[in-house]
Design an enzyme around this catalytic site. Structure first.
Site, short mmCIF file in Angstrom:
data_model
loop_
_atom_site.label_atom_id
_atom_site.label_comp_id
_atom_site.label_asym_id
_atom_site.label_seq_id
_atom_site.Cartn_x
_atom_site.Cartn_y
_atom_site.Cartn_z
N SER A 156 0.80 -1.22 0.00
CA SER A 156 0.00 0.00 0.00
C SER A 156 0.83 1.28 0.00
O SER A 156 0.49 2.22 -0.73
CB SER A 156 -1.00 -0.01 1.16
N LYS A 188 -8.53 -5.49 11.33
CA LYS A 188 -9.72 -5.05 10.57
C LYS A 188 -11.03 -5.18 11.34
O LYS A 188 -11.94 -4.40 11.13
CB LYS A 188 -9.84 -5.85 9.27
N ASP A 192 -12.52 -3.41 0.38
CA ASP A 192 -12.14 -4.70 -0.22
C ASP A 192 -13.24 -5.21 -1.14
O ASP A 192 -12.97 -5.69 -2.25
CB ASP A 192 -11.88 -5.75 0.87
#
Ligand code: ATR
Length: 282
Positions: free
Chosen positions: A22, A71, A107
Protein backbone atom coordinates in the site's frame (compact mmCIF):
# COMPACT_ATOMS: atom_id res chain seq x y z
CA UNK A 1 7.80 14.68 -3.26
CA UNK A 2 7.96 18.02 -1.44
CA UNK A 3 6.99 17.82 2.24
CA UNK A 4 5.99 21.08 3.89
CA UNK A 5 3.72 22.43 6.61
CA UNK A 6 0.55 21.65 4.65
CA UNK A 7 1.38 18.04 3.75
CA UNK A 8 -1.49 15.69 4.61
CA UNK A 9 -0.40 12.53 6.41
CA UNK A 10 -1.99 9.13 5.82
CA UNK A 11 -0.84 5.59 6.37
CA UNK A 12 -1.59 1.95 7.04
CA UNK A 13 -1.75 0.23 10.43
CA UNK A 14 -1.07 -3.48 10.77
CA UNK A 15 1.16 -6.14 12.32
CA UNK A 16 3.29 -7.10 10.44
CA UNK A 17 3.40 -4.19 8.01
CA UNK A 18 6.73 -4.32 6.17
CA UNK A 19 5.35 -6.56 3.38
CA UNK A 20 2.53 -4.15 2.48
CA UNK A 21 2.24 -2.86 -1.10
CA UNK A 22 0.00 0.00 0.00
CA UNK A 23 2.69 2.65 0.73
CA UNK A 24 4.19 2.19 -2.75
CA UNK A 25 0.76 2.16 -4.43
CA UNK A 26 -0.68 5.14 -2.56
CA UNK A 27 2.43 7.36 -2.77
CA UNK A 28 2.76 6.71 -6.51
CA UNK A 29 -0.88 7.76 -7.01
CA UNK A 30 -0.51 10.79 -4.68
CA UNK A 31 2.54 11.93 -6.67
CA UNK A 32 0.87 11.38 -10.04
CA UNK A 33 -2.23 13.27 -8.90
CA UNK A 34 -0.10 16.19 -7.66
CA UNK A 35 -1.61 16.03 -4.15
CA UNK A 36 0.38 17.36 -1.19
CA UNK A 37 0.24 14.21 0.96
CA UNK A 38 2.36 11.33 2.17
CA UNK A 39 1.35 7.74 3.07
CA UNK A 40 3.42 5.83 5.65
CA UNK A 41 3.55 2.31 7.13
CA UNK A 42 2.73 2.21 10.86
CA UNK A 43 3.58 -0.98 12.72
CA UNK A 44 0.83 -1.19 15.36
CA UNK A 45 0.59 -4.11 17.78
CA UNK A 46 -2.85 -5.16 19.00
CA UNK A 47 -2.21 -3.87 22.54
CA UNK A 48 -1.68 -0.38 21.10
CA UNK A 49 -4.57 -0.37 18.64
CA UNK A 50 -6.82 1.94 20.66
CA UNK A 51 -4.03 4.51 21.11
CA UNK A 52 -3.15 4.27 17.42
CA UNK A 53 -6.75 5.08 16.47
CA UNK A 54 -6.74 7.98 18.97
CA UNK A 55 -3.60 9.24 17.26
CA UNK A 56 -5.46 9.53 13.94
CA UNK A 57 -7.58 12.19 15.67
CA UNK A 58 -4.90 13.79 17.81
CA UNK A 59 -2.37 14.07 14.98
CA UNK A 60 -5.10 15.05 12.47
CA UNK A 61 -4.17 12.33 10.00
CA UNK A 62 -6.33 12.44 6.86
CA UNK A 63 -7.00 8.73 7.07
CA UNK A 64 -5.49 5.28 7.25
CA UNK A 65 -5.85 1.82 5.85
CA UNK A 66 -6.21 -1.01 8.34
CA UNK A 67 -4.80 -4.45 7.68
CA UNK A 68 -4.31 -7.79 9.42
CA UNK A 69 -4.93 -8.38 12.32
CA UNK A 70 -6.87 -5.18 13.12
CA UNK A 71 -9.72 -5.05 10.57
CA UNK A 72 -12.34 -6.33 13.01
CA UNK A 73 -10.91 -5.05 16.30
CA UNK A 74 -10.76 -1.44 15.12
CA UNK A 75 -14.55 -1.11 14.79
CA UNK A 76 -15.41 -0.24 18.44
CA UNK A 77 -12.93 2.67 18.38
CA UNK A 78 -14.56 4.46 15.43
CA UNK A 79 -17.36 7.06 15.45
CA UNK A 80 -19.31 5.72 12.50
CA UNK A 81 -19.26 2.58 10.35
CA UNK A 82 -20.45 2.50 6.76
CA UNK A 83 -23.37 0.01 6.44
CA UNK A 84 -21.51 -2.38 4.10
CA UNK A 85 -18.47 -2.44 6.43
CA UNK A 86 -20.82 -3.15 9.33
CA UNK A 87 -22.33 -6.14 7.51
CA UNK A 88 -18.89 -7.41 6.50
CA UNK A 89 -17.74 -6.93 10.09
CA UNK A 90 -14.41 -5.43 9.04
CA UNK A 91 -12.94 -2.02 8.26
CA UNK A 92 -9.94 -1.54 5.97
CA UNK A 93 -10.20 2.24 5.46
CA UNK A 94 -10.70 5.02 8.00
CA UNK A 95 -11.53 8.57 6.94
CA UNK A 96 -10.98 11.43 9.41
CA UNK A 97 -13.76 13.97 8.77
CA UNK A 98 -12.99 16.90 11.07
CA UNK A 99 -12.16 14.60 13.97
CA UNK A 100 -14.94 12.07 13.31
CA UNK A 101 -13.49 8.72 12.31
CA UNK A 102 -15.57 6.86 9.74
CA UNK A 103 -14.87 3.22 8.88
CA UNK A 104 -15.33 1.76 5.40
CA UNK A 105 -14.57 -1.54 3.72
CA UNK A 106 -13.17 -1.04 0.23
CA UNK A 107 -12.14 -4.70 -0.22
CA UNK A 108 -15.62 -5.59 -1.46
CA UNK A 109 -15.78 -2.56 -3.76
CA UNK A 110 -12.34 -3.41 -5.10
CA UNK A 111 -13.48 -6.96 -5.76
CA UNK A 112 -16.57 -5.90 -7.73
CA UNK A 113 -14.51 -3.39 -9.70
CA UNK A 114 -12.00 -6.15 -10.55
CA UNK A 115 -14.77 -8.46 -11.77
CA UNK A 116 -15.98 -5.75 -14.12
CA UNK A 117 -12.59 -4.47 -15.28
CA UNK A 118 -10.66 -7.76 -15.58
CA UNK A 119 -13.39 -10.23 -16.51
CA UNK A 120 -16.10 -8.03 -17.98
CA UNK A 121 -18.39 -9.71 -15.43
CA UNK A 122 -21.60 -7.92 -14.45
CA UNK A 123 -22.90 -9.50 -11.21
CA UNK A 124 -26.60 -8.71 -11.61
CA UNK A 125 -28.72 -11.89 -11.88
CA UNK A 126 -25.70 -14.24 -11.87
CA UNK A 127 -25.10 -17.54 -10.04
CA UNK A 128 -21.94 -17.73 -7.92
CA UNK A 129 -20.07 -20.57 -6.22
CA UNK A 130 -17.84 -19.14 -3.48
CA UNK A 131 -15.15 -21.18 -1.71
CA UNK A 132 -14.29 -20.22 1.87
CA UNK A 133 -16.04 -18.63 4.83
CA UNK A 134 -13.49 -16.27 6.44
CA UNK A 135 -13.12 -12.49 6.34
CA UNK A 136 -12.42 -12.36 2.61
CA UNK A 137 -15.55 -14.42 1.96
CA UNK A 138 -17.68 -11.98 3.98
CA UNK A 139 -16.46 -8.99 1.92
CA UNK A 140 -17.15 -10.87 -1.34
CA UNK A 141 -20.60 -12.10 -0.24
CA UNK A 142 -21.83 -8.68 0.89
CA UNK A 143 -20.56 -6.89 -2.21
CA UNK A 144 -21.91 -9.55 -4.61
CA UNK A 145 -25.29 -9.49 -2.87
CA UNK A 146 -25.39 -5.68 -2.98
CA UNK A 147 -24.60 -5.93 -6.69
CA UNK A 148 -27.71 -8.06 -7.21
CA UNK A 149 -26.46 -11.58 -7.94
CA UNK A 150 -29.23 -14.20 -8.02
CA UNK A 151 -27.56 -16.95 -5.98
CA UNK A 152 -24.42 -17.48 -3.89
CA UNK A 153 -23.50 -21.00 -2.82
CA UNK A 154 -20.91 -20.87 -0.01
CA UNK A 155 -18.72 -23.99 0.28
CA UNK A 156 -16.19 -24.35 3.07
CA UNK A 157 -13.88 -27.05 4.45
CA UNK A 158 -15.47 -26.47 7.86
CA UNK A 159 -19.09 -26.78 6.76
CA UNK A 160 -20.51 -25.19 9.93
CA UNK A 161 -18.90 -21.87 9.05
CA UNK A 162 -20.45 -21.91 5.56
CA UNK A 163 -23.83 -22.74 7.03
CA UNK A 164 -23.52 -20.00 9.63
CA UNK A 165 -22.58 -17.39 7.00
CA UNK A 166 -25.44 -18.39 4.71
CA UNK A 167 -27.81 -18.21 7.68
CA UNK A 168 -26.52 -14.76 8.64
CA UNK A 169 -26.88 -13.22 5.20
CA UNK A 170 -29.81 -15.01 3.56
CA UNK A 171 -32.93 -12.91 3.67
CA UNK A 172 -30.87 -9.73 4.01
CA UNK A 173 -30.80 -8.89 0.32
CA UNK A 174 -34.01 -9.04 -1.65
CA UNK A 175 -33.87 -11.34 -4.65
CA UNK A 176 -30.55 -12.89 -3.57
CA UNK A 177 -30.52 -16.53 -2.50
CA UNK A 178 -27.61 -17.55 -0.25
CA UNK A 179 -27.03 -21.23 0.55
CA UNK A 180 -24.21 -23.46 1.82
CA UNK A 181 -22.56 -26.74 0.86
CA UNK A 182 -19.75 -29.06 1.89
CA UNK A 183 -16.47 -28.47 0.08
CA UNK A 184 -16.45 -31.75 -1.87
CA UNK A 185 -16.98 -32.96 -5.40
CA UNK A 186 -20.47 -34.42 -4.99
CA UNK A 187 -21.86 -31.39 -3.19
CA UNK A 188 -20.61 -28.91 -5.76
CA UNK A 189 -20.91 -30.65 -9.11
CA UNK A 190 -24.41 -29.43 -10.03
CA UNK A 191 -23.84 -25.87 -8.78
CA UNK A 192 -20.53 -25.62 -10.68
CA UNK A 193 -22.26 -26.63 -13.93
CA UNK A 194 -24.74 -23.78 -13.53
CA UNK A 195 -22.39 -21.15 -12.07
CA UNK A 196 -21.43 -18.00 -13.96
CA UNK A 197 -18.69 -17.14 -11.48
CA UNK A 198 -16.42 -19.17 -9.18
CA UNK A 199 -14.70 -17.22 -6.39
CA UNK A 200 -11.87 -18.64 -4.31
CA UNK A 201 -11.55 -16.74 -1.03
CA UNK A 202 -9.53 -19.49 0.71
CA UNK A 203 -5.75 -19.50 0.98
CA UNK A 204 -5.50 -22.72 -1.05
CA UNK A 205 -2.88 -22.17 -3.76
CA UNK A 206 -0.78 -19.64 -1.90
CA UNK A 207 1.90 -22.29 -1.31
CA UNK A 208 1.14 -24.11 -4.57
CA UNK A 209 -1.52 -26.40 -3.05
CA UNK A 210 -4.47 -27.79 -5.03
CA UNK A 211 -8.02 -28.57 -3.99
CA UNK A 212 -8.36 -32.35 -3.67
CA UNK A 213 -11.01 -32.66 -6.41
CA UNK A 214 -11.71 -31.06 -9.81
CA UNK A 215 -13.46 -27.70 -9.58
CA UNK A 216 -12.64 -25.47 -12.56
CA UNK A 217 -13.06 -28.51 -14.86
CA UNK A 218 -16.74 -28.71 -13.84
CA UNK A 219 -17.60 -25.12 -14.82
CA UNK A 220 -19.51 -24.38 -18.01
CA UNK A 221 -17.62 -22.92 -20.97
CA UNK A 222 -18.61 -19.30 -20.33
CA UNK A 223 -18.06 -19.22 -16.55
CA UNK A 224 -15.20 -17.14 -15.08
CA UNK A 225 -12.90 -17.56 -12.06
CA UNK A 226 -11.86 -14.92 -9.54
CA UNK A 227 -9.10 -16.31 -7.32
CA UNK A 228 -8.25 -14.00 -4.42
CA UNK A 229 -4.90 -15.74 -4.01
CA UNK A 230 -1.98 -14.12 -5.73
CA UNK A 231 1.38 -15.76 -5.86
CA UNK A 232 4.50 -15.18 -7.97
CA UNK A 233 3.52 -18.11 -10.23
CA UNK A 234 0.05 -19.29 -11.33
CA UNK A 235 -1.60 -21.41 -8.65
CA UNK A 236 -2.89 -24.89 -9.64
CA UNK A 237 -6.45 -23.46 -9.73
CA UNK A 238 -5.35 -20.63 -12.04
CA UNK A 239 -3.28 -23.01 -14.19
CA UNK A 240 -6.30 -25.29 -14.63
CA UNK A 241 -8.40 -22.28 -15.64
CA UNK A 242 -5.77 -21.36 -18.21
CA UNK A 243 -5.64 -24.92 -19.55
CA UNK A 244 -9.43 -25.00 -19.93
CA UNK A 245 -9.68 -21.51 -21.47
CA UNK A 246 -11.66 -20.24 -18.46
CA UNK A 247 -11.08 -16.49 -18.00
CA UNK A 248 -9.63 -15.73 -14.59
CA UNK A 249 -8.16 -12.98 -12.48
CA UNK A 250 -6.26 -13.01 -9.19
CA UNK A 251 -6.17 -11.02 -5.96
CA UNK A 252 -3.72 -8.46 -7.33
CA UNK A 253 -6.52 -6.51 -8.97
CA UNK A 254 -8.54 -6.54 -5.75
CA UNK A 255 -5.55 -5.08 -3.91
CA UNK A 256 -5.36 -2.33 -6.52
CA UNK A 257 -9.14 -1.84 -6.49
CA UNK A 258 -9.36 -1.48 -2.69
CA UNK A 259 -6.50 1.04 -2.80
CA UNK A 260 -8.15 3.09 -5.55
CA UNK A 261 -11.46 3.17 -3.67
CA UNK A 262 -9.69 4.25 -0.44
CA UNK A 263 -7.82 7.02 -2.29
CA UNK A 264 -11.15 8.30 -3.59
CA UNK A 265 -12.65 8.34 -0.08
CA UNK A 266 -9.73 10.37 1.32
CA UNK A 267 -9.11 12.81 -1.52
CA UNK A 268 -12.57 12.90 -3.15
CA UNK A 269 -11.02 12.41 -6.57
CA UNK A 270 -10.18 9.27 -8.57
CA UNK A 271 -6.50 8.28 -8.59
CA UNK A 272 -4.80 8.43 -12.00
CA UNK A 273 -5.57 5.18 -13.89
CA UNK A 274 -3.10 2.27 -13.81
CA UNK A 275 -0.60 3.97 -11.46
CA UNK A 276 -1.31 1.70 -8.49
CA UNK A 277 -1.36 -1.44 -10.62
CA UNK A 278 2.11 -0.63 -11.98
CA UNK A 279 3.47 -0.65 -8.42
CA UNK A 280 2.54 -4.26 -7.76
CA UNK A 281 3.19 -5.97 -11.06
CA UNK A 282 6.84 -4.85 -11.02
P1 ATR B 1 -9.42 -14.59 5.29
O1 ATR B 1 -9.70 -13.47 6.26
O2 ATR B 1 -8.29 -14.30 4.33
O3 ATR B 1 -10.64 -15.07 4.60
P2 ATR B 1 -9.50 -16.72 7.22
O4 ATR B 1 -10.58 -16.00 7.92
O5 ATR B 1 -8.40 -17.32 8.00
O6 ATR B 1 -8.79 -15.76 6.17
O7 ATR B 1 -10.17 -17.82 6.28
C1 ATR B 1 -9.42 -18.73 5.57
C2 ATR B 1 -10.32 -19.58 4.70
O8 ATR B 1 -9.51 -20.50 3.98
C3 ATR B 1 -11.31 -20.40 5.49
O9 ATR B 1 -12.51 -20.53 4.76
C4 ATR B 1 -10.59 -21.76 5.60
O10 ATR B 1 -11.43 -22.87 5.79
P3 ATR B 1 -11.83 -23.34 7.29
O11 ATR B 1 -12.93 -22.44 7.73
O12 ATR B 1 -12.25 -24.76 7.12
O13 ATR B 1 -10.58 -23.19 8.12
C5 ATR B 1 -9.98 -21.82 4.22
N1 ATR B 1 -8.85 -22.78 4.16
C6 ATR B 1 -7.65 -22.65 4.73
N2 ATR B 1 -6.87 -23.72 4.42
C7 ATR B 1 -7.64 -24.55 3.66
C8 ATR B 1 -7.42 -25.83 3.03
N3 ATR B 1 -6.25 -26.45 3.11
N4 ATR B 1 -8.45 -26.34 2.31
C9 ATR B 1 -9.63 -25.71 2.20
N5 ATR B 1 -9.90 -24.52 2.77
C10 ATR B 1 -8.91 -23.94 3.49
Amino acid sequence: MQINGSTKVLGIIGDPIAHSFSPAMQNAAILAAGINAVYLPFHVKTVNLKQAVEAIRSLSLTGVNVTVPHKEDVIPFLDEIDPAAKMIGAVNTIVNRDGRLIGYNTDGLGFIRSLQDDLDFQPSGKKVVLLGAGGAARAAIVSLAQSGVAHILIANRTFDKAEQLAGEFSGHFSGVEITSAELDEQSLIEALKKAHLLVNTTVVGLQGESFPFPIVEKLSADAVLYDMVYAPALTPLQQTAKNHAVSFSDGRSMLVGQGEEAFQLWFETKPPAEIMRLQIVK
